[in-house]
Write an enzyme that holds these catalytic residues in place. Structure first.
Site, PDB file in Angstrom:
ATOM      1  N   GLY A  44       0.806  -1.228   0.000  1.00 14.05           N
ATOM      2  CA  GLY A  44       0.000   0.000   0.000  1.00 14.05           C
ATOM      3  C   GLY A  44       0.829   1.264   0.000  1.00 14.05           C
ATOM      4  O   GLY A  44       0.395   2.303  -0.500  1.00 14.05           O
ATOM      5  N   CYS A  75      -4.283  -9.238  -5.625  1.00 19.45           N
ATOM      6  CA  CYS A  75      -3.897  -8.034  -4.893  1.00 19.45           C
ATOM      7  C   CYS A  75      -4.365  -6.830  -5.695  1.00 19.45           C
ATOM      8  O   CYS A  75      -3.939  -6.646  -6.838  1.00 19.45           O
ATOM      9  CB  CYS A  75      -2.380  -8.017  -4.749  1.00 19.45           C
ATOM     10  SG  CYS A  75      -1.743  -6.499  -4.030  1.00 19.45           S
ATOM     11  N   THR A  77      -3.743  -3.656  -4.977  1.00 20.11           N
ATOM     12  CA  THR A  77      -2.703  -2.623  -5.021  1.00 20.11           C
ATOM     13  C   THR A  77      -1.759  -2.868  -6.189  1.00 20.11           C
ATOM     14  O   THR A  77      -1.317  -1.925  -6.852  1.00 20.11           O
ATOM     15  CB  THR A  77      -1.925  -2.616  -3.681  1.00 20.11           C
ATOM     16  OG1 THR A  77      -2.869  -2.676  -2.615  1.00 20.11           O
ATOM     17  CG2 THR A  77      -1.083  -1.372  -3.528  1.00 20.11           C
ATOM     18  N   CYS A 190      -9.265  -4.541  -1.064  1.00 18.69           N
ATOM     19  CA  CYS A 190      -7.967  -5.112  -0.706  1.00 18.69           C
ATOM     20  C   CYS A 190      -8.273  -6.543  -0.306  1.00 18.69           C
ATOM     21  O   CYS A 190      -9.202  -6.791   0.485  1.00 18.69           O
ATOM     22  CB  CYS A 190      -7.340  -4.357   0.469  1.00 18.69           C
ATOM     23  SG  CYS A 190      -5.908  -5.200   1.192  1.00 18.69           S
ATOM     24  N   THR A 191      -7.522  -7.481  -0.855  1.00 17.74           N
ATOM     25  CA  THR A 191      -7.857  -8.892  -0.627  1.00 17.74           C
ATOM     26  C   THR A 191      -7.645  -9.330   0.826  1.00 17.74           C
ATOM     27  O   THR A 191      -8.146 -10.372   1.240  1.00 17.74           O
ATOM     28  CB  THR A 191      -7.041  -9.796  -1.571  1.00 17.74           C
ATOM     29  OG1 THR A 191      -5.648  -9.463  -1.444  1.00 17.74           O
ATOM     30  CG2 THR A 191      -7.487  -9.617  -3.009  1.00 17.74           C
TER      31      THR A 191
END
Ligand code: DGL
Length: 273
Positions: A44, A75, A77, A190-191
């Site tokens: 992040g 993901c 991000t 977000c996973t």
């Protein structure tokens, strides 16, 4: 083809297990390698060019060493910036990404007030802005970039205690009230976050729909496998499910027990990054 398909599922940490678990349900008899880039966690806070380079470098090694038939970037991000690079570099290899579930949130909201809860990187991306413009122009969208939730989810998976007050503080900005309406859908962008969704439900100031894109991602991955390998046999049995950590660290006992519940065994302890 008669051999089982080989899937590489990739995340910065353990969040991608939320996607992995859904794919396994649809396609039990496949050969799975899960890679957690714990040496790079959290993603992040990475700058975009550096993160693209890191993921490309790791993929170069993982693809060369393991020859997957499909790669799932579990993901948000990473997916929101790296997918085009991956697809150009490996044009013959299917990549399935994970991007913020803004479209389903915008479809399911009644109040037309939705929130997108992701990492600071994900909510800042042009990709996320484009999804909002394309699918949620009729909604009021609150973007919430959480600094700590992914780390809290990692702690939870390690069997460490996570304080309610810390989780509540991270989700609080998702809840907005305006002119008699209030937020009724939150996209989990977000996973890692679905790992804590029971806590979110318990700590939320009012009930909302928490949207986890993992089942849809799993359906997409399975569809690509069906095209190439055919459908999984009914009652399919696991082939191989292994996990590697890029740090080379051996998971401590509580995490190893959690991973075993996902059917995952550690495959390598040598650092990959
Ligand atoms: N699981 C990742 C995602 O979906 C990010 C967590 C992190 O490394 O910050 O965005």
């Amino acid at each position: 083809m008669t051999r089982p398909p080989k899937l590489l599922v990739f995340d910065s940490g353990l969040g991608g297990l939320t996607v992995f678990a859904e794919i396994v349900k649809l396609r039990p008899s496949a050969d799975y390698l899960y890679c957690a880039d714990d040496a790079g966690f959290p993603y992040g806070s990475w700058k975009e060019p550096e993160l693209v380079q890191r993921v490309m470098d790791l993929m170069e090694r993982l693809i060369a060493e393991h020859a997957p038939d499909i790669v799932v970037i579990a993901c948000n991000t990473a997916s929101t910036i790296v997918l085009p690079h991956l697809r150009v570099h490996w044009p013959a290899l299917p990549f399935v990404g994970t991007v913020p579930a803004i479209k389903p949130a915008a479809e399911r909201t009644t109040s037309k007030m939705i929130s997108v809860l992701g990492t600071q990187g994900t909510v800042a991306r042009d990709y996320t802005q484009n999804l909002i413009a394309q699918f949620a122009a009729h909604c009021s969208v609150t973007l919430v970039g959480s600094k700590r939730l992914a780390s809290l989810a990692e702690s939870y998976m390690h069997g460490e205690s996570v304080r309610d007050v810390d989780i509540a503080a991270e989700i609080a900005p998702c809840f907005k009230e305006e002119g008699g309406r209030r937020t009724d859908a939150v996209a989990l962008a977000c996973t890692h976050y679905p790992l804590l969704v029971d806590e979110f439900k318990r700590l939320a100031p009012w009930p909302v729909e928490w949207i986890d894109p993992a089942p849809a991602i799993a359906r997409r991955a399975d569809q690509l496998l069906v095209e190439r390998f055919g459908a999984d046999a009914p009652g399919g049995q696991p082939v191989s499910r292994s996990i590697i950590f890029t740090s080379g660290a051996r998971p401590p006992a509580p995490l190893a027990a959690t991973l075993a519940r996902y059917g995952l065994a550690l495959t390598a302890v040598a650092p990959t990054a």
